[in-house]
Design an enzyme around this catalytic site. Structure first.
Site, mmCIF file in Angstrom:
data_model
loop_
_atom_site.group_PDB
_atom_site.id
_atom_site.type_symbol
_atom_site.label_atom_id
_atom_site.label_comp_id
_atom_site.label_asym_id
_atom_site.label_seq_id
_atom_site.Cartn_x
_atom_site.Cartn_y
_atom_site.Cartn_z
ATOM 1 N N THR A 1 108.870 -1.471 -13.390
ATOM 2 C CA THR A 1 109.865 -2.506 -13.124
ATOM 3 C C THR A 1 109.993 -3.363 -14.381
ATOM 4 O O THR A 1 110.692 -2.991 -15.311
ATOM 5 C CB THR A 1 109.484 -3.352 -11.890
ATOM 6 N N LYS B 1 101.574 0.994 -12.240
ATOM 7 C CA LYS B 1 102.604 0.056 -12.676
ATOM 8 C C LYS B 1 102.229 -1.321 -12.171
ATOM 9 O O LYS B 1 101.553 -1.474 -11.145
ATOM 10 C CB LYS B 1 103.989 0.462 -12.181
ATOM 11 N N THR C 1 96.441 -4.094 -5.323
ATOM 12 C CA THR C 1 97.817 -4.483 -5.574
ATOM 13 C C THR C 1 98.429 -3.601 -6.644
ATOM 14 O O THR C 1 97.780 -2.752 -7.203
ATOM 15 C CB THR C 1 97.896 -5.977 -5.942
ATOM 16 N N GLU D 1 103.872 -10.128 -17.055
ATOM 17 C CA GLU D 1 105.230 -10.506 -17.468
ATOM 18 C C GLU D 1 105.196 -11.604 -18.522
ATOM 19 O O GLU D 1 104.647 -12.685 -18.307
ATOM 20 C CB GLU D 1 106.032 -10.962 -16.247
ATOM 21 N N THR E 1 119.088 -10.996 -10.524
ATOM 22 C CA THR E 1 120.384 -10.732 -11.146
ATOM 23 C C THR E 1 120.261 -9.999 -12.467
ATOM 24 O O THR E 1 121.281 -9.626 -13.053
ATOM 25 C CB THR E 1 121.116 -12.051 -11.395
#
Length: 402
Positions: free
Chosen positions: A152, A178, A189, A275, A402
């Site tokens: 992702t 991932k 997780t 991230e 988005t």
């Protein structure tokens, strides 16, 4: 991470164990990157899994857990990114069952031997027409394409491969995972998959996997959020033809070391690729009252937003570390806590030490930062991994939908 000490476990270049095949392709779930794939064994494999404890457990996770719990066997897994198929009601459950049936038909196996794993946006239904049209395009390859098909916000796949001998038989163990955001495991997780050609009973494999996730996957955190879809699945198809592994034997020890090593490496790769992250953070806690306390303190430190932000800013602010320790319910001798960063002592007996601030600050520019804590309250230890908190984390998550 604690390295495997058994010299018979050797890291090797990525390859699938004997009897395993996979593929990863682009079917339109994402704009251009691989987004759909499968992993399967030529024969039914012993299977084990650990799963997210989020109460809104996604349909694919529920289905795979149900299949594995029936008899601890699987033969294939269908994987997709972009759409989590979570919080999708009856239609989402029916779609997961349909995926299972389609892959079972493709592989000519019973649907009970098929699992499903999805990751991506919560609340969206799977575009079943794309999946139906994509299935015939999947080929039995030995490439690593499937490791890209589950990403992702990851910047790269997480992959590990090791080899070792069991009773004179060469065994391969290969894992991939991932995970980048929404990482704070409780039981397990992210998505993680470990394959091996070792021969082992499914119930024993489940025990080993459950034990080993506790100090690997369960000891990483990126942002304190536990996802709805996450699981780790391990498959062992027996193609190495070793005598079936038995508890309390040398083969058991070698296999367990290998599994722990693979899970630990994958976990650290996920933490390092959090991230927006620029640094992997490792915390080692010594002389805790018990292992639970040691693990709890280590994970609290790498999970503290204040600690994470300080490390991003290369600020040796140890006050944030000691405050985090005190906020836990771990047994602590408050007058005798020691703290060091990258091997440089900052605190002894809960009091500041004189240190070269410029040298410590410079050391925090490294891609890995190590925090050592001594609680002086027992003989147990704990270890955890996380990452720094950067501006890019907010940027990525402010526009994820988005």
């Amino acid at each position: 991470m604690q390295l495997v000490t058994n010299t018979q476990v050797t890291p090797v270049a990525f390859q699938w164990p004997a009897g395993f095949y996979s593929d990863g392709i682009h079917i339109g779930l994402r704009k251009s990157k691989k987004d759909f794939g499968y992993l399967f064994s030529k024969v039914p494999a012993a299977a084990a899994g650990t799963y997210t404890t989020n109460q809104f457990q996604a349909a694919p996770t529920k289905l795979t857990k149900m299949m594995i719990n029936q008899n601890h066997q699987l033969q294939g897994l269908l994987l997709n990114t972009a759409v989590a198929n979570s919080c999708t009601g009856r239609q989402g459950w029916d779609n997961a069952l349909q995926e299972q049936t389609w892959l079972a038909n493709k592989l000519a196996v019973d649907p009970s031997l098929i699992g499903v794993a999805s990751t991506g946006l919560i609340g969206a239904q799977l575009p079943m027409d794309l999946i139906k049209n994509g299935l015939p395009q999947l080929s039995p390859t030995t490439s690593d394409a499937v490791t890209y098909a589950v990403l992702t916000t990851d910047t790269h796949p997480k992959k590990v491969c090791v080899q070792f001998e069991l009773s004179g038989h060469l065994v391969t163990m290969t894992g991939f995972a991932k995970g980048s955001g929404m990482i704070h495991p409780k039981m397990c997780t992210m998505l993680g998959f470990v394959t091996t050609d070792a021969q082992i009973d499914g119930d024993l494999l489940q025990t080993m996997l459950s034990d080993n996730v506790d100090d690997t996957f369960n000891q990483i955190t990126v942002d304190g959020d536990t996802s709805t879809n996450d699981m780790v699945v391990t498959l062992a198809n027996g193609y190495a033809d070793n005598p079936s592994i038995q508890p309390h034997t040398p083969d058991y020890t070698i296999f367990n070391d290998a599994l722990h090593d693979v899970l630990g490496q994958l976990a650290q790769q996920i933490a390092a690729d959090g991230e927006g992250a620029s640094k992997l953070v490792e915390c080692n806690v010594l002389q805790a009252a018990n292992m639970t306390d040691g693990q709890k303190v280590a994970k609290a430190i790498v999970g503290s937003n204040l600690v994470k932000a300080a490390i991003f800013g290369e600020d040796p602010n140890w006050g944030r570390i000691i405050s985090t320790i005190g906020a836990t319910d771990a047994a602590v001798d408050i007058d005798h806590v020691d703290i060091a960063m990258n091997g440089m002592a900052l605190v002894a007996d809960s009091l500041a030490l004189p240190f070269d601030e410029a040298a410590v600050k410079h050391s925090l520019q490294a891609p890995k930062v190590i925090i050592d804590v001594n609680l002086h309250h027992g003989s147990a230890h704990g270890q955890a991994w996380g990452c720094d908190l950067t501006y890019n984390y907010v940027k990525i998550n402010a526009s994820y939908h988005t």
